[in-house]
Scaffold this active site. Structure first.
Site, short mmCIF file in Angstrom:
data_model
loop_
_atom_site.label_atom_id
_atom_site.label_comp_id
_atom_site.label_asym_id
_atom_site.label_seq_id
_atom_site.Cartn_x
_atom_site.Cartn_y
_atom_site.Cartn_z
N HIS A 156 0.84 -1.21 0.00
CA HIS A 156 0.00 0.00 0.00
C HIS A 156 0.88 1.27 0.00
O HIS A 156 0.65 2.21 -0.76
CB HIS A 156 -0.91 -0.06 1.24
CG HIS A 156 -1.90 1.06 1.33
ND1 HIS A 156 -2.60 1.32 2.49
CD2 HIS A 156 -2.31 1.99 0.43
CE1 HIS A 156 -3.39 2.36 2.28
NE2 HIS A 156 -3.23 2.77 1.05
N GLU A 207 2.42 1.59 -3.32
CA GLU A 207 1.45 2.12 -4.31
C GLU A 207 1.39 3.65 -4.23
O GLU A 207 1.30 4.34 -5.23
CB GLU A 207 0.10 1.47 -4.04
CG GLU A 207 -1.07 2.09 -4.77
CD GLU A 207 -2.21 2.42 -3.84
OE1 GLU A 207 -2.66 3.60 -3.85
OE2 GLU A 207 -2.66 1.53 -3.10
N HIS A 208 1.44 4.19 -3.01
CA HIS A 208 1.46 5.65 -2.86
C HIS A 208 2.78 6.24 -3.35
O HIS A 208 2.81 7.30 -3.96
CB HIS A 208 1.29 6.04 -1.38
CG HIS A 208 -0.13 6.01 -0.90
ND1 HIS A 208 -0.78 7.14 -0.46
CD2 HIS A 208 -1.02 5.00 -0.79
CE1 HIS A 208 -2.02 6.82 -0.09
NE2 HIS A 208 -2.19 5.53 -0.28
N GLU A 225 -4.37 7.19 7.13
CA GLU A 225 -5.47 6.56 6.38
C GLU A 225 -5.89 5.25 7.05
O GLU A 225 -7.06 4.96 7.22
CB GLU A 225 -5.00 6.29 4.95
CG GLU A 225 -6.05 5.58 4.12
CD GLU A 225 -5.52 5.05 2.79
OE1 GLU A 225 -6.19 4.18 2.22
OE2 GLU A 225 -4.46 5.50 2.33
#
Length: 1025
Positions: free
Chosen positions: A102, A105-106, A203
């Site tokens: 994750h 991905e950012h 998040e």
């Protein structure tokens, strides 16, 4: 956000607030015909064609290829749709919960070799006319999709995406901003305490404040305990700070390789162009490797397991004493067996969906809980699928009873099977889904094939849905007990099943905060003075990098001149049926008929307004005419694509204090079922069953539970609705229908022991709403079916004419507007005008059991047709991209934030934000920035592109003409708005910022949903709910 597989929410790159609708149109030589000419074995730009398959049901031709050098897999779906899509997905199988896929991905989207500027991804949002751009992490793959209707834009975006995925910079600074870092609370003051910061860190803290999410995550981790599914791919907040920058780079090197990639393209652009660009810009630079990312099968348990987890109590739960969840989950077969997957997913629907299903009757109707558990039914998002069944909103003492009911129901299904008519209803639903033209069809396909293809299933086989349907019918014919045998095998005799319960713990949030504090202290104690100095210096460097104006000139961009100057016209005919105005719109709907009716609320007593959303949700679910609610549900599934009623509050386009209020009836059907669909509506008008208290209670509990569950996910929407509440009359009614007021009202209704008062209210609402005297209709269908539909509509109006009563409006101040602006004498819409409305300032805090905030500030401005409206739209986009994104997300660490213009109100918002009052001052600084005029022509042009990509997002045939029907916005009005957007200048932007958003000028409302807040409590100008 994009979608929820039942097991785990996708972790998205950013929050997209433009609900975009896309469309397709026919070209002269069709893309499908061109694609049929490819031959298996043919070589194209370093790829070899493996298979060409025509899929007539989906109007597409599929071409499957592999890349010769790296073994990368490729699927192209050629279809006459101008909304072209690209996606690349990589199999990412983490073995710990640090959130490495994750955070990666950012971070890959923060700059690459060819495009080294910071954050090309967000910068491309304003340099393109994309209809979709995002990236997301699932449990075992990461996907990077975009779509656009412009060929040059497609090449630009493809170039940026390929470079980001395969050649990212992965700078340490970007890892610290996007992932996690230790930093002084105020980075400019070394004496403030050290805290954890980072976009993904915040998040995931927000995600884990959602009980449904927590439950789904535990369920998956515990049902598949032996490999990648046992960890949190998005990142467990307390494990994220264990990830190092080096581990991140290592994960990229092993997983982000063409040999581990699957490429998918869709639409009417030529395949050769895509292959050539992908080969030249990326694949030619790699050799084949063995990525070794396969997920092994989960070893089967020899006996069932039980487990228990805790969550935070929900203040809005319908019944505070009943907040337990219990669910039984079964491990099923491998999802790459397409037909078995199809069968099990159908079987799952038969078992749980709708009031006719055995589990609905056994678990929902006895009212043991409020709704099925948040994870329910078939889930094919992991290598081996699962099926789950259980309840939420139940009390702990019912645990054994629920387990007992589940196993008893499975026995009953094995004995009795399913009615043939329910199976037909499901197959009918599949037929409608295939015929319905959605506008993001490419994206739907990409997500639909992603999981199976990820584990080397055949994506072409998945697209051939009709073959699965035929095989299914054949299997039933050969063995009438086909489905019962599956239930016996997968449920009755399956020892790999997990029973997971969840209960609220009053000190859950406290324990989480304490665990985070301990983790933090452990990190801090290990620091030397030198380390502390380095942390402070790095904090200043990051802040400095975030505050610099960045040079984005390396990125490709469309120009404003690439935007079409005019809009295509949508012709409609306005006539009447049985004295009711009807708008007819001829569209290529594929043999489907779409029917809408807008019914005014003007004659209904205003004290009933809070009940209207409840009325809308139950009116099609209580039974009608000769049908009880079960038969009604069955007929709707057999004969229609769904029938629903929803509230509508429509702001007038010329006056801020005028609006139309009503409910919208919405349904669709295959043309052969037209008489049946109208007959169902007739029964709802003439004899709805509104007096069944038991049925009503079930619907009320489900509705209240759904509203309570939605807040941690859509908190920004609730904050925005509330903050604009006191600014316009329409805003006030919106809060009543869909804001926190409605959530609290539904909780109150769910708590009533006696619903007789509600039962008395529903018929009162019905006689005002379902009244042909204040109704108008719209029909979208093919030219061939128009006269048939008109005739059916005429007889429907005759059937319901008894309900026609002329009633006086409750308000005296009604303004009439012609439905057809070219014909003033024709039928009209009746709007409410509150010209003496006085807006007022209001600051409200809703304390919530979340560790993050949702912040919003709204300012009253101008309606759609005002000359300044276009400037405010461009300003909102420009402020978001050029100022607020940097302040709220990059520096502040919130997951999202920005400004938007609509409904006569200019609104700022933030999403999953660690800050509250500080974000309000960032909004203020955004206004100062705009007033200072420190932005360039390039900034303005980019904001215009971004506005136009929303204005021009494609519209499906079923929705064409809807703007005119609902809001009275004509093509001419849209064209004038378009011209005003093109004309916006630097001077206009500074001018509207000063006139509408400046401190002395404005009337504003502020709302925060978030944790207890001492600063606000001490401030008397705030109301704490």
């Amino acid at each position: 956000m994009f979608r929820q597989t039942k097991a785990a929410l996708q972790k998205l790159r950013y929050l997209n607030l433009n609900g975009q609708r896309h469309t397709w149109k026919l070209k002269s030589t069709s893309a499908r015909e061109r694609a049929v000419q490819y031959q298996p074995g043919q070589k194209i730009h370093g790829f070899t064609v493996r298979e060409v398959a025509v899929v007539p049901d989906l109007f597409l031709t599929a071409v499957k290829l592999t890349h010769d050098k790296t073994g990368a897999q490729y699927l192209h779906a050629a279809r006459d749709d101008s909304n072209n899509l690209f996606s690349v997905q990589l199999r990412t199988t983490p073995m710990d919960s640090t959130g490495v896929p994750h955070i990666l991905e950012h971070t890959v989207l923060c700059g690459s070799e060819k495009y080294p500027c910071r954050d090309p991804f967000f910068k491309m949002l304003t340099r393109s006319l994309s209809t979709f751009m995002n990236a997301f992490t699932a449990s075992d793959y990461t996907m990077y999709p975009f779509s656009t209707q412009n060929g040059k834009d497609f090449q630009n975006l493809l170039s940026v995406y390929l470079d980001a995925v395969f050649f990212p910079c992965l700078r340490e600074q970007d890892f610290r901003q996007e992932g996690w870092r230790l930093e002084n609370e105020n980075p400019t003051d070394p004496n403030t305490p050290l805290v954890f910061k980072g976009v993904v860190f915040n998040e995931m803290k927000g995600a884990f404040s959602d009980n449904e999410r927590v439950y789904a995550q535990h369920l998956q981790n515990k049902l598949y305990p032996d490999h990648t599914y046992s960890v949190v791919s998005g990142g467990e907040p307390l494990a994220i700070p264990d990830l190092t920058w080096e581990q991140l780079r290592q994960f990229h090197a092993t997983h982000y390789h063409p040999s581990n990639a699957r490429f998918f393209t869709y639409g009417d652009l030529p395949l050769e162009q895509h292959l050539q660009q992908i080969e030249e810009e990326a694949l030619s630079k790699f050799e084949r490797i063995n990525p070794n990312t396969e997920v092994p099968s989960q070893p089967h348990w020899s006996r069932p397991r039980e487990d228990h987890v805790t969550c935070s109590p929900d203040a809005l739960a319908p019944d505070p004493a009943r907040q337990n969840t219990l669910c039984v989950s079964y491990l099923l077969g491998d999802i790459t067996d397409t037909f078995e997957g199809f069968t099990l997913s159908l079987l799952s629907s038969l078992m749980i969906s709708g009031p006719n299903s055995p589990f609905y009757k056994a678990l929902i109707e006895p009212k043991i809980g409020t709704d099925f558990s948040s994870v329910v039914g078939y889930d094919g998002s992991t290598k081996e699928a699962s099926f789950s069944i259980g309840l939420q909103g139940m009390s702990a003492e019912d645990t054994e009873r629920v387990k007992q009911i589940i196993s008893q129901t499975i026995d009953d299904i094995i004995e009795n099977g399913f009615e043939e008519e329910r199976i037909e209803a499901l197959l009918h639903k599949i037929e409608i889904q295939m015929k319905h033209q959605s506008t993001n069809f490419g994206l739907s396909l990409a997500s639909y094939i992603a999981s199976s293809w990820n584990h080397d299933g055949d994506p072409v086989e998945l697209l051939q849905i009709n073959e699965s349907v035929s095989e299914f019918r054949q299997a039933l014919k050969e063995n009438p007990r086909f489905l019962q045998d599956k239930v016996k095998h997968y449920f009755k005799e399956n020892t790999h099943r997990l029973t997971l319960s969840m209960s609220p713990d009053e000190s859950y949030l406290e324990k989480q905060a304490q665990a985070e504090e301990e983790k933090l202290q452990k990190k801090i104690q290990a620091l030397s003075d030198g380390d502390r100095k380095e942390i402070y210096d790095k904090g200043l460097e990051l802040l400095d990098a975030q505050s610099k104006t960045q040079d984005a000139s390396c990125l490709p961009a469309l120009k404003v001149s690439d935007i079409e100057p005019t809009i295509p016209v949508t012709p409609v005919q306005i006539s009447t049926a049985g004295g009711v105005p009807v708008q007819y719109c001829e569209q290529p709907t594929n043999g489907l008929v779409y029917f809408r009716a807008m019914c005014s609320l003007n004659t209904m007593p205003e004290e009933l307004r809070l009940y209207v959303p409840l009325f809308c949700s139950v009116i099609t679910k209580m039974g009608c005419g000769a049908l009880d609610y079960r038969q009604q549900s069955q007929q709707m599934e057999l004969r229609t694509g769904g029938m629903s009623v929803s509230t509508q509050v429509i702001q007038d386009s010329t006056q801020l204090d005028m609006y139309e209020q009503g409910v919208l009836l919405n349904s669709s059907c295959l043309d052969r079922n037209l008489p049946h669909m109208f007959e169902l509506w007739s029964d709802i008008f003439n004899s709805p069953h509104l007096d069944d208290e038991e049925r009503l209670r079930v619907l009320v509990m489900m509705s209240a539970q759904e509203l309570a569950n939605g807040i941690s996910y859509s908190g920004h929407m609730y904050a925005m609705t509330r903050s604009s509440r006191h600014l316009t009359p329409a805003g006030d009614l919106r809060e009543t229908f869909s804001g926190m007021d409605q959530v609290k009202f539904m909780k109150r209704i769910a708590e009533m022991s006696d619903l007789s008062q509600v039962i008395r209210t529903l018929p009162r609402i019905k006689k005002h709403l379902l009244n042909p005297d204040n109704m108008r209709c719209a029909v979208n269908t093919t030219p061939q079916k128009m006269s048939d539909t008109a005739a059916q509509l005429e007889s429907f109006m005759k059937d319901v004419s008894e309900n026609r009563k002329e009633r006086k409006p409750v308000r005296s101040n009604i303004v009439e507007r012609p439905l057809d602006p070219r014909d003033d004498s024709g039928p009209s819409r009746k709007l409410i005008s509150e010209l003496n409305f006085s807006p007022c300032q209001m600051k409200t805090l809703f304390p919530m059991p979340f560790p993050v905030n949702f912040v919003s500030e709204s300012i009253r401005t101008v309606p759609f047709s005002h000359e300044d409206y276009a400037s405010l739209c461009v300003l909102a986009r420009m402020m978001t991209a050029k100022f607020l994104h940097g302040e709220i997300r990059e520096k502040g660490g919130a997951y999202g934030g920005g400004a938007r213009m609509g409904g006569g109100v200019f609104t700022f918002y933030s999403y999953r934000d660690p800050n509250s009052v500080q974000t309000l001052s960032a909004f203020r600084r955004g206004v100062d920035w705009a007033k200072s005029g420190q932005f360039t022509q390039q900034d303005i042009d980019e904001a215009k592109l971004s506005v136009f990509s929303a204005v021009d997002s494609p519209v499906a045939p079923s929705n064409k003409g809807m703007g005119l029907f609902l809001s009275g916005v004509t093509d001419e009005m849209k064209q004038s708005h378009r011209e005003r957007l093109f004309a916006v200048t630097h001077k206009n932007l500074v001018d509207v910022a000063e006139r509408y958003l400046g401190v002395g000028q404005r009337t504003c409302g502020v709302t925060i949903l978030g944790p207890e807040n001492d600063t606000i409590k001490k401030d008397p100008s705030w109301i704490v709910k």
